[in-house]
Design an enzyme around this catalytic site. Structure first.
Site, PDB file in Angstrom:
ATOM      1  N   ASP A 116      47.077  30.981  25.525  1.00  0.00           N
ATOM      2  CA  ASP A 116      47.939  29.945  24.929  1.00  0.00           C
ATOM      3  C   ASP A 116      47.198  28.612  24.961  1.00  0.00           C
ATOM      4  OD1 ASP A 116      50.525  28.183  24.629  1.00  0.00           O
ATOM      5  OD2 ASP A 116      51.250  30.224  24.366  1.00  0.00           O
ATOM      6  N   ASP A 117      47.913  27.523  24.851  1.00  0.00           N
ATOM      7  CA  ASP A 117      47.339  26.173  24.861  1.00  0.00           C
ATOM      8  C   ASP A 117      46.402  26.012  26.060  1.00  0.00           C
ATOM      9  OD1 ASP A 117      46.931  23.566  24.232  1.00  0.00           O
ATOM     10  OD2 ASP A 117      49.041  22.978  24.283  1.00  0.00           O
ATOM     11  N   ARG A 140      55.157  14.090  21.993  1.00  0.00           N
ATOM     12  CA  ARG A 140      54.255  14.931  22.782  1.00  0.00           C
ATOM     13  C   ARG A 140      52.785  14.496  22.597  1.00  0.00           C
ATOM     14  NH1 ARG A 140      52.313  21.068  23.359  1.00  0.00           N
ATOM     15  NH2 ARG A 140      52.965  21.391  25.488  1.00  0.00           N
ATOM     16  N   LYS A 175      49.308  32.842  17.789  1.00  0.00           N
ATOM     17  CA  LYS A 175      50.578  32.120  17.970  1.00  0.00           C
ATOM     18  C   LYS A 175      50.444  30.789  17.238  1.00  0.00           C
ATOM     19  CE  LYS A 175      53.563  30.435  21.711  1.00  0.00           C
ATOM     20  NZ  LYS A 175      53.692  30.388  23.167  1.00  0.00           N
ATOM     21  N   TRP A 176      51.284  30.571  16.238  1.00  0.00           N
ATOM     22  CA  TRP A 176      51.200  29.398  15.354  1.00  0.00           C
ATOM     23  C   TRP A 176      52.305  28.430  15.749  1.00  0.00           C
ATOM     24  CZ3 TRP A 176      48.563  29.474  10.219  1.00  0.00           C
ATOM     25  CH2 TRP A 176      48.819  28.332   9.466  1.00  0.00           C
ATOM     26  N   ASP A 177      51.910  27.327  16.394  1.00  0.00           N
ATOM     27  CA  ASP A 177      52.925  26.428  16.970  1.00  0.00           C
ATOM     28  C   ASP A 177      53.113  25.170  16.132  1.00  0.00           C
ATOM     29  OD1 ASP A 177      54.779  25.595  18.872  1.00  0.00           O
ATOM     30  OD2 ASP A 177      53.489  26.123  20.561  1.00  0.00           O
ATOM     31  N   ASN A 234      54.755  21.422  17.340  1.00  0.00           N
ATOM     32  CA  ASN A 234      55.417  20.848  18.510  1.00  0.00           C
ATOM     33  C   ASN A 234      55.975  19.445  18.362  1.00  0.00           C
ATOM     34  OD1 ASN A 234      55.617  22.753  20.618  1.00  0.00           O
ATOM     35  ND2 ASN A 234      53.406  22.719  20.883  1.00  0.00           N
ATOM     36  N   ASP A 294      61.759  28.255  24.359  1.00  0.00           N
ATOM     37  CA  ASP A 294      60.995  28.113  25.606  1.00  0.00           C
ATOM     38  C   ASP A 294      61.884  28.418  26.807  1.00  0.00           C
ATOM     39  OD1 ASP A 294      58.617  27.509  24.441  1.00  0.00           O
ATOM     40  OD2 ASP A 294      58.735  25.349  24.744  1.00  0.00           O
TER      41      ASP A 294
HETATM   42  C1  GLA Z   1      55.239  25.034  22.852  1.00  0.00           C
HETATM   43  C2  GLA Z   1      55.554  26.523  22.911  1.00  0.00           C
HETATM   44  C3  GLA Z   1      55.106  27.087  24.249  1.00  0.00           C
HETATM   45  C4  GLA Z   1      53.645  26.824  24.460  1.00  0.00           C
HETATM   46  C5  GLA Z   1      53.373  25.336  24.361  1.00  0.00           C
HETATM   47  C6  GLA Z   1      51.885  25.035  24.442  1.00  0.00           C
HETATM   48  O1  GLA Z   1      56.061  24.318  23.679  1.00  0.00           O
HETATM   49  O2  GLA Z   1      56.899  26.750  22.688  1.00  0.00           O
HETATM   50  O3  GLA Z   1      55.388  28.472  24.292  1.00  0.00           O
HETATM   51  O4  GLA Z   1      52.894  27.534  23.508  1.00  0.00           O
HETATM   52  O5  GLA Z   1      53.867  24.794  23.140  1.00  0.00           O
HETATM   53  O6  GLA Z   1      51.604  23.692  24.324  1.00  0.00           O
END
Ligand code: GLA
Length: 716
Positions: free
Chosen positions: A361-362, A434, A467-469, A471, A536
């Protein structure tokens, strides 16, 4: 033949297996709606047309007061035109003028038609295009309808074409407008917030005037959803008439519902937040697609139609019924503190739990959320051998690889922003959220740039999952394509074009969409990504409410859900409860597998094997929500042929011994017999669905999950 035109009465009939949708060309040349509901024969319904003159309802001299645009039911009411109800489309600025659009021509085709640049449903049976024009012949409107008979679904969209010599300003262009008789309906929609997306199922009776739901955040949002239903008063989970609507779009939306002074209901659904498109001479604007279904079987019946429609006609064919890999994701356990060493260290125990893909992930390109977003430069200290090597090593160890991206965003503290501040919306001037800014995806150069960046990371990687986010919301809608509505819609077109290019270039990568949890859960994203991270919030009790709400409009197979650590209502939650909650949709883990004992890893592995064994039910089954109360939820997934079913009960809280009750099962074959996996006994479908199961022994601290499989047996 699903679509039929009766020349004599100038009536169009659109039929699905159980529904009919009927409209005709009236004496003004306008399209007048006649009926939408349970399937009826293709007969002349013009006797239903509203023909009364009332004081203050304007009319045309040629046709007289009886044919008043403010009272009859209309297919696509343009603003003005003597109809004071909410309109479907409107011109702005100096172009403001009412118009009654007049029928010009139509054609009926087999199959459906793609919409250039926009996602849409696939696999339709038949389509209808009706062309209308204003009397000066400056504006043409093409209404497109496609029928999906097996799912009782009809999609609609509009195309507005400027045939005049001068540019015009389009300030509204909805996808759907529908007039229904009376207002004895209740509106059902999904509300929530970050961490509680779609957890609140709202139900309110209609009353005179206008109500609605919308997003102005540049995405569909955590607070609501483009889905809305109108149910007949008294309709419940399994009985009663329900109309359901949704949009194939991921940006701002608006659902407006008005009960007019004459007591009838109009719903208008489409892009929200002010469209503001300038149409140069010869140019056209295409709206996103809207979907409607009608069910006589309550909200549950409506949900099942949407579920079938989404699986069959929205989700990419390749993934719709494909095995969903069980992932272990680094976010909740490592946050930004990821490294090659940590990842490789998890492999053995992750495999012991049955994980198939490790998702980085991130954090793979930055130490925190304050820098580096947009550069996509791997952090060489954390990953000294690089991502390619890491993905190879994982595969050598029998583990797939997944990666997190947030393509639409940039940190001000990044090389990208320092070199190209103009790539950010409004040149980066405006609010942070953010620590990040939104890129100007209305600018083709920016989209091309991000595509190249993604390519430079993804090409040559052994990778199965992305995973394409997304935010943050969009606060300064301003960029290459203009301002406000013009920017926001073109932004979405940019996002869709990038998704299209990525999915074409990497057809074997499964994309899971995400937006700070479930802030962009919609049919637009599902056209590219077969599953979406629902929230989340992974606390099992909160999560089941989120999943139940989401299931009103979306099938289990798209609601991604992971087993995590975390605390439940002050009690340590047990793994069975967490697993049962996650089993609702595509399953995975989000904790360090080394942090639990080997016995628990084995428990999870066994559970995962069961999840995979029952996966067909999750991917294809019919969902029946049986109980949705404060203390319990219970649901069933039943195979289409009704030979197998899974019953799940989740008890929320520690409760006193006051809850001993029966629950009636749904969806089984009354005439068949089923083996109950919990007691091994055989029960008839009729008994299970009428007398029910006895739920007792429910007193349990920290909550409890119970699952029972029902398998059809030949005879007693
Ligand atoms: C969002 C996603 C999380 C994670 C974070 C990473 O909040 O919902 O699941 O991937 O970003 O920064």
């Amino acid at each position: 033949m699903q679509i039929y035109y009766q020349e004599e009465t100038r009536t169009f009939y659109l039929n699905t297996r159980n529904t009919s949708y009927v409209f005709f060309v009236n004496e003004l040349g306008d399209l007048e709606h006649l009926y939408y509901g349970k399937r009826i024969p293709n007969v002349d319904l013009r006797y239903l047309a509203y023909r009364h003159g009332y004081p203050f309802t304007p009319y045309f001299a040629e046709t007289g007061a009886c044919c008043a645009p403010d009272t009859y039911f209309r297919e696509y009411p343009f603003g003005g035109s003597g109809d004071f109800r909410i309109c479907a489309a409107e011109l702005g600025g100096k172009d403001v003028c009412g118009m009654i659009s007049q029928y010009v021509s139509h054609c009926i085709k087999k199959g459906d038609a793609r919409i250039e640049g926009l996602p849409c449903a696939h696999g339709g049976a038949e389509s209808l295009e009706v062309t209308l024009s204003d009397c000066e012949k400056n504006i043409r409107i093409v209404l497109h309808y496609t029928v999906y008979p097996d799912c009782d679904a009809i999609t609609r969209r509009a195309e507005i074409i400027n045939c005049g010599r001068n540019a015009v300003r389009l300030i509204k262009a909805a996808s759907l407008s529908l007039d229904l008789s009376g207002h004895d309906y209740e509106r059902v929609d999904l509300a929530g917030t970050y961490m509680f997306e779609r957890a609140v199922v709202q139900r309110n009776a209609l009353s005179y005037g206008k109500i609605g739901s919308f997003s102005s955040k540049g995405c569909t949002g955590h607070h609501g959803n483009p889905f809305v239903a109108l149910c007949a008063r008294g309709a419940d989970e399994e009985n009663g008439e329900v109309y359901g609507f949704n949009l194939v779009y991921s940006g701002n939306y608006e659902n407006e519902i008005e009960v007019s002074a004459k007591g009838n209901t109009r719903i208008v659904s489409g892009i929200g937040g002010g469209l503001d498109q300038t149409l140069e001479a010869g140019r056209s604007f295409r709206t996103p697609e809207a979907v409607s279904v009608f069910s006589e079987n309550g909200l549950g019946g409506m949900s099942r139609l949407f579920h079938d429609f989404i699986r069959e006609h929205i989700v990419p064919r390749k993934w719709a019924y494909a095995h969903r890999p069980v992932v272990v994701n680094t976010w909740e356990t490592c946050l930004f503190d990821v490294s090659e060493e940590k990842i490789m260290g998890m492999v053995r125990s992750a495999k012991e739990m049955g994980a198939e893909i490790l998702v980085l992930d991130d954090g793979w390109f930055r130490p925190d959320d304050k820098q580096g977003l947009g550069d996509w430069k791997i952090d060489a200290e954390k990953f000294p051998s690089g991502l390619k090597k890491l993905s190879e090593k994982l595969h050598e160890n029998g583990m797939g690889f997944g990666l997190w991206f947030e393509p639409e965003m940039v940190n001000p503290n990044s090389d990208l922003f320092r070199e190209h501040p103009e790539y950010a919306a409004n040149n980066g001037k405006g609010l942070l959220s953010r620590n990040q800014l939104v890129l100007d995806f209305s600018n083709r150069t920016v989209v091309d740039f991000v595509f190249e960046k993604m390519k430079s990371v993804l090409d040559g990687l052994q990778i199965e999952y992305l995973k394409w986010d997304f935010n943050r919301y969009i606060t300064e809608p301003c960029g290459a394509a203009g301002k406000r509505g013009a920017f926001l819609h073109n932004y979405m077109l940019g996002v869709y074009s990038l998704l299209d290019r990525i999915t074409r270039r990497y057809p074997n990568i499964l994309i899971e969409s995400c937006a700070g949890g479930g802030g962009r859960f919609d049919l637009g994203m599902l056209c590219y990504s077969p599953q979406i991270w629902a929230s989340d919030n992974t606390d099992p009790f909160n999560r089941i409410a989120i999943q139940f709400g989401t299931s009103l409009a979306y099938p289990n197979s798209v609601i991604s859900s992971h087993v995590t650590h975390g605390v439940v209502a002050g009690f340590p939650a047990n793994l069975r409860l967490r697993s049962a909650t996650s089993e609702f949709g595509p399953y995975g883990y989000e904790f360090n597998p080394d942090s639990i004992c080997i016995e628990d890893r084995i428990l999870l592995k066994n559970w995962k094997d069961e999840v995979c064994r029952r996966e067909e039910l999750m991917l294809r089954g019919d969902l029946y929500r049986l109980i949705a109360e404060d203390k319990f939820v219970a649901y069933m997934l039943v195979s289409k042929d009704k030979t197998s079913a899974l019953f799940t009960l989740i008890q929320y809280y520690f409760t006193a011994a006051d809850e001993v009750k029966r629950v009636r099962l749904r969806g089984l074959n009354e005439k068949a017999f089923y083996r109950n996996s919990s007691d091994g006994k055989i029960y008839s479908g009729a008994v299970l669905m009428n007398a029910g199961l006895l739920l007792d022994g429910l007193v349990c601290a920290g909550g409890k999950a119970e699952r029972i499989e029902f398998t059809q047996v030949d005879c007693l």
